[in-house]
Design a protein around this motif. Structure first.
Motif, short mmCIF file in Angstrom:
data_model
loop_
_atom_site.label_atom_id
_atom_site.label_comp_id
_atom_site.label_asym_id
_atom_site.label_seq_id
_atom_site.Cartn_x
_atom_site.Cartn_y
_atom_site.Cartn_z
N ARG A 145 9.02 14.23 0.74
CA ARG A 145 8.97 14.10 2.20
C ARG A 145 7.54 13.87 2.68
O ARG A 145 7.31 13.18 3.68
CB ARG A 145 9.55 15.36 2.85
N ILE A 146 6.55 14.48 1.98
CA ILE A 146 5.15 14.27 2.37
C ILE A 146 4.81 12.78 2.29
O ILE A 146 4.16 12.23 3.18
CB ILE A 146 4.22 15.10 1.46
N LYS A 147 5.28 12.13 1.21
CA LYS A 147 4.98 10.71 1.04
C LYS A 147 5.72 9.86 2.07
O LYS A 147 5.16 8.92 2.64
CB LYS A 147 5.36 10.27 -0.38
N THR A 148 6.99 10.18 2.29
CA THR A 148 7.76 9.38 3.24
C THR A 148 7.29 9.62 4.68
O THR A 148 7.38 8.73 5.53
CB THR A 148 9.25 9.69 3.12
N LYS A 149 6.77 10.81 4.96
CA LYS A 149 6.19 11.06 6.28
C LYS A 149 4.97 10.18 6.50
O LYS A 149 4.77 9.62 7.59
CB LYS A 149 5.81 12.53 6.42
N TYR A 150 4.17 10.03 5.46
CA TYR A 150 3.01 9.14 5.52
C TYR A 150 3.47 7.72 5.83
O TYR A 150 2.89 7.03 6.68
CB TYR A 150 2.26 9.20 4.19
N GLU A 186 0.83 -1.22 0.00
CA GLU A 186 0.00 0.00 0.00
C GLU A 186 0.85 1.26 0.00
O GLU A 186 0.59 2.21 -0.76
CB GLU A 186 -0.95 -0.02 1.21
N VAL A 187 1.90 1.31 0.83
CA VAL A 187 2.71 2.53 0.90
C VAL A 187 3.52 2.73 -0.39
O VAL A 187 3.81 3.86 -0.77
CB VAL A 187 3.63 2.53 2.14
N GLU A 188 3.87 1.62 -1.06
CA GLU A 188 4.56 1.77 -2.34
C GLU A 188 3.65 2.45 -3.36
O GLU A 188 4.06 3.37 -4.08
CB GLU A 188 5.01 0.41 -2.87
N VAL A 189 2.38 1.99 -3.40
CA VAL A 189 1.41 2.62 -4.30
C VAL A 189 1.23 4.09 -3.95
O VAL A 189 1.23 4.97 -4.82
CB VAL A 189 0.06 1.88 -4.24
N PHE A 190 1.12 4.37 -2.65
CA PHE A 190 0.92 5.75 -2.20
C PHE A 190 2.10 6.63 -2.62
O PHE A 190 1.92 7.77 -3.07
CB PHE A 190 0.76 5.77 -0.67
N THR A 191 3.32 6.11 -2.48
CA THR A 191 4.52 6.88 -2.82
C THR A 191 4.58 7.21 -4.30
O THR A 191 5.04 8.29 -4.70
CB THR A 191 5.78 6.10 -2.40
N ARG A 192 4.10 6.31 -5.13
CA ARG A 192 4.16 6.52 -6.58
C ARG A 192 3.24 7.64 -7.04
O ARG A 192 3.32 8.06 -8.20
CB ARG A 192 3.84 5.22 -7.32
N PHE A 193 2.37 8.12 -6.17
CA PHE A 193 1.51 9.25 -6.54
C PHE A 193 2.20 10.60 -6.33
O PHE A 193 1.60 11.64 -6.55
CB PHE A 193 0.20 9.21 -5.75
N ALA A 194 3.45 10.58 -5.88
CA ALA A 194 4.16 11.85 -5.68
C ALA A 194 4.37 12.56 -7.02
O ALA A 194 4.69 11.93 -8.03
CB ALA A 194 5.52 11.59 -5.02
N GLY A 195 4.18 13.87 -7.03
CA GLY A 195 4.39 14.67 -8.24
C GLY A 195 5.01 16.01 -7.88
O GLY A 195 4.97 16.44 -6.72
N LEU A 196 5.58 16.68 -8.88
CA LEU A 196 6.20 17.98 -8.60
C LEU A 196 5.16 19.00 -8.14
O LEU A 196 5.45 19.86 -7.30
CB LEU A 196 6.90 18.50 -9.86
N GLY A 197 3.96 18.87 -8.68
CA GLY A 197 2.86 19.69 -8.19
C GLY A 197 2.97 21.17 -8.52
O GLY A 197 2.25 21.98 -7.95
N LYS A 198 3.88 21.57 -9.40
CA LYS A 198 4.04 22.99 -9.73
C LYS A 198 4.49 23.12 -11.17
O LYS A 198 5.41 22.44 -11.61
CB LYS A 198 5.06 23.65 -8.80
N LYS A 199 3.84 24.02 -11.91
CA LYS A 199 4.22 24.29 -13.30
C LYS A 199 5.16 25.48 -13.31
O LYS A 199 4.91 26.51 -12.68
CB LYS A 199 2.97 24.61 -14.11
N LEU A 200 6.27 25.32 -14.02
CA LEU A 200 7.28 26.38 -14.06
C LEU A 200 6.80 27.59 -14.85
O LEU A 200 6.09 27.47 -15.85
CB LEU A 200 8.56 25.85 -14.69
N GLU A 201 7.22 28.75 -14.37
CA GLU A 201 6.99 30.01 -15.06
C GLU A 201 8.35 30.56 -15.50
O GLU A 201 9.38 30.24 -14.90
CB GLU A 201 6.28 31.00 -14.14
N PRO A 202 8.37 31.40 -16.53
CA PRO A 202 9.65 31.99 -16.97
C PRO A 202 10.42 32.67 -15.85
O PRO A 202 11.65 32.57 -15.78
CB PRO A 202 9.22 32.98 -18.05
#
Length: 713
Positions: free
Chosen positions: A468-473, A419-435
């Motif tokens: 870190r959010i995922k590993t904290k979980y 379960e935690v492996e699946v949860f960890t794989r949902f990690a994403g950068l979560g931010k789109k770069l701007e110039p």
């Protein structure tokens, strides 16, 4: 007397015990002599006046043979006061008659209880039931007859009741009541036939037929207990002789009359009231001795339980001695730590705290909401609106192994890793770069800054925090999982006693478990030490992950050398023994393949435009390279999650827990609780020794009765 003594010794001290008192029920048609038979057993005549409708409820009669008591003592049990009250015999007759009259045209199963104590009484208890009605003059009497039949049959169906079937001496083929008894007792195991009014049948007996009649002319099975008796009867109100004397004369006349007609010696014990009385006195003792078996078994079981309990109390008392208290707590803790190892290795006998993954996740979320160890956004991944959606995804899409199987211990840990492996794989950068982000990362231009440095700088801004959010979980899930195993460990320790696995473990484990289970202070100290160790290992585990991720994101491009994979083709090359030349070629290919992704991304980095006019295109390419790099890092973390969880959390816990328990220290308040516990144990010991003494006495008394009166059974 035996039952009364057992009750007196154990009443209020132990759980309820069934006290079996076998009883005889007297059944028969009206006017076959049931009442006179009961009078003969009581040793004196009496007449329960029950009105024109006859008896309509059972009368429980307890006869006690008391030498020297004359006239007999009569008592009626008061259901309201719950005690016996003594009355003159005539008043008893009136009380019984009124009890029948209040029933009117109905019946009642509530019995009237009468006790008779006298020198001519036969020692037994019986229930006088209303007689079967052979004639009913109107519908009301028919209804009453049906109700009586229903009530009597209810008593007859009770396996604890021995039926005394009273029939008038004559042809056995016409015994209607015996036929009814056969319906509920086909083998006549609990049926006794009394052929009454034998003296009226003397003239029909001859030397040719007397033995055949005693046998029943083939209509009575040979194993059916049967008696032929005559009972006192006279004309007028006054008895010509004392009732006891008349009863004896009737018995002697029966034996003499049938003997003179050639009755066989083997049938003589079945002739006359005295033989019937002797049979009843012996029979009640044998029945009572047989009926005592369940009670004796229960007493022995309780005796064993209290012996074990007393042994545990004594062990715990020695354990928490002022000079031994710390050592005892540490010893119990060490056994607990060893059992935790066994549970994590897999224990089939442990069933405590098993749960499905859905139950586990819901309990974990409730724990996080209660303790605030994880925020809601840390518990749910992007794309799942709630926990239900995540659970359905695990069940339906991932098809996570053992999702709906209730597990604990090591098996539950393995499922948690999925379960935690699946949860960890949902990690994403979560931010789109701007110039502007790229411009700031590249700096003022006073120093040289390559695109690789820029990508590293941009990833350090957000990527480590997302991982870190995922590993904290993961850390909190592991900590919560371990804390949930404490009671399961104790139950495992307790369950070893008497189990097939008992020989595989130390004999100290179940003994220490019994002490831990009884002593809340000791259990609290051990559980607190366990929780503290779990929390420390969670902290070390998290620090290891943070250091690992910091190092990864400092040089993300270096991590892209993740490994090499041999070519798997469809030919038969792998079946040919490798040569020296083919081995050298393979190594060269694998070495080149090790940095394939790194080379590809570096080539892409070189293609990022440097001029300001192409800033948007540069940002797009940087975003793509960062996503690819982060995907590799995320995969590495997820791939190694089980390895690192076992290596840096589980295994250190298993190795170091015994040492933690061995170094436990007691707080002053714990010592105070132990002293209070010792006072409680002293009282428990005294109480348990008293109960055990009573149980030993009762077991011996019941066994002695069974051996004496039960034929050595």
């Amino acid at each position: 007397n035996l039952i009364s003594e057992v009750k007196a010794r154990l009443d209020g001290k132990v759980d309820s015990i069934a006290f079996p008192i076998p009883q005889f029920i007297v059944i028969g048609k009206q006017s076959v002599g049931k009442s006179r038979l009961i009078e003969a057993l009581a040793g004196e005549p009496f007449n329960f006046v029950s009105g024109t409708l006859g008896s309509r409820r059972p009368t429980v009669l307890e006869f006690r043979n008391c030498p020297g008591v004359f006239p007999s003592r009569w008592s009626v049990f008061d259901e309201n006061l719950k005690k016996w009250s003594q009355y003159p015999v005539q008043e008893v007759m009136t009380i019984v008659g009124q009890a029948h009259e209040v029933c009117g045209g109905n019946v009642s199963e509530l019995p009237i209880r009468v006790k008779v104590e006298g020198k001519d009484c036969t020692d037994l208890g019986l229930v006088d039931l209303p007689g079967f009605r052979s004639y009913a003059k109107d519908q009301a009497m028919q209804d009453l007859s049906g109700k009586i039949d229903k009530m009597v049959f209810k008593f007859m169906n009770d396996e604890n009741n021995i039926m005394l079937v009273v029939e008038e001496a004559g042809d056995a083929a016409g015994f209607a009541t015996l036929g009814r008894a056969k319906q509920v007792d086909p083998t006549y195991k609990r049926t006794v036939l009394i052929r009454n009014k034998l003296d009226k049948y003397y003239q029909d007996l001859t030397t040719e037929n007397v033995n055949k009649w005693l046998e029943g002319y083939g209509d009575l099975p040979p194993h059916l207990a049967r008696f032929a008796v005559s009972l006192p009867h006279w004309t007028g109100d006054a008895m010509p002789k004392p009732f006891g004397q008349m009863r004896q004369e009737c018995a002697e006349n029966d034996v003499s009359a049938l003997s003179s007609k050639g009755a066989s010696a083997k049938y003589k014990p079945t002739i006359g009231f005295q033989n019937f009385r002797t049979f009843m006195e012996v029979k009640i003792q044998q029945l009572f001795a047989d009926a005592l078996a369940p009670m004796l078994s229960r007493l022995k079981s309780m005796k064993e339980d209290h012996e074990k309990n007393l042994a545990v109390i004594k062990q715990e008392t020695e354990t928490i001695n002022e000079d031994n208290i710390l050592h005892a707590t540490r010893s119990a803790g060490i056994q607990f730590a060893q059992s935790f190892n066994f549970l994590m290795e897999g224990a089939l006998s442990s069933e405590h705290n098993r749960c499905t993954l859905e139950e586990e996740l819901r309990a974990f979320h409730a724990y996080c909401a209660r303790t605030d160890c994880l925020k809601e956004q840390e518990l749910l991944t992007d794309g799942f609106p709630d926990l239900d959606a995540y659970i359905n995804y695990l069940r339906d899409t991932v098809k996570l192994p053992a999702m709906d199987v209730s597990l604990n211990g090591g098996a539950q840990f393995r499922r948690l890793m999925y379960e935690v492996e699946v949860f960890t794989r949902f990690a994403g950068l979560g931010k789109k770069l701007e110039p502007v982000d790229v411009i700031q990362a590249r700096g003022s231009g006073l120093r040289e800054c390559t695109w690789q440095d820029t990508i590293t700088q941009l990833m350090l801004q957000n990527a480590p925090m997302r991982m870190r959010i995922k590993t904290k979980y993961v850390g909190e899930r592991l900590k919560w999982f371990f804390t949930q195993q404490k009671e399961a460990v104790v139950e495992f320790m307790l369950g070893l006693k008497g189990s097939p696995e008992e020989h595989m473990f130390s004999r100290l484990i179940p003994k220490q478990a019994a002490v831990i289970q009884r002593n809340e202070t000791m259990k609290g100290c051990i559980f607190q030490a366990f929780d503290s160790a779990t929390d420390r290992h969670r902290g070390r585990f998290m620090q290891m992950w943070c250091d690992f991720m910091d190092s990864m994101f400092q040089s993300p491009m270096m991590l892209l050398k993740s490994g090499s994979m041999p070519h798997i083709g469809g030919g038969f090359e792998e079946e040919i023994a490798p040569t020296f030349e083919s081995t050298k070629a393979r190594i060269e290919v694998e070495r080149k393949g090790r940095g394939t992704l790194q080379i590809q991304l570096r080539e892409k980095v070189k293609l990022i435009p440097e001029d300001d006019a192409s800033a948007k295109e540069a940002v797009k390419m940087v975003q793509q390279i960062m996503e690819q790099t982060f995907a590799v890092i995320r995969s590495v973390v997820a791939d190694h999650m089980q390895l690192y969880s076992e290596s840096f959390f589980l295994l250190p816990m298993l190795r170091r827990l015994e040492g933690v328990m061995a170094e436990m220290e007691l707080k002053e308040e714990d010592k105070i609780r132990y002293r209070a516990r010792k006072d409680v144990l002293d009282k428990e010991k005294q109480h348990s020794e008293g109960i055990l003494g009573d149980l030993v006495y009762c077991v011996d008394a019941v066994q002695k009765f069974k051996v004496t009166y039960g034929g050595g059974q």
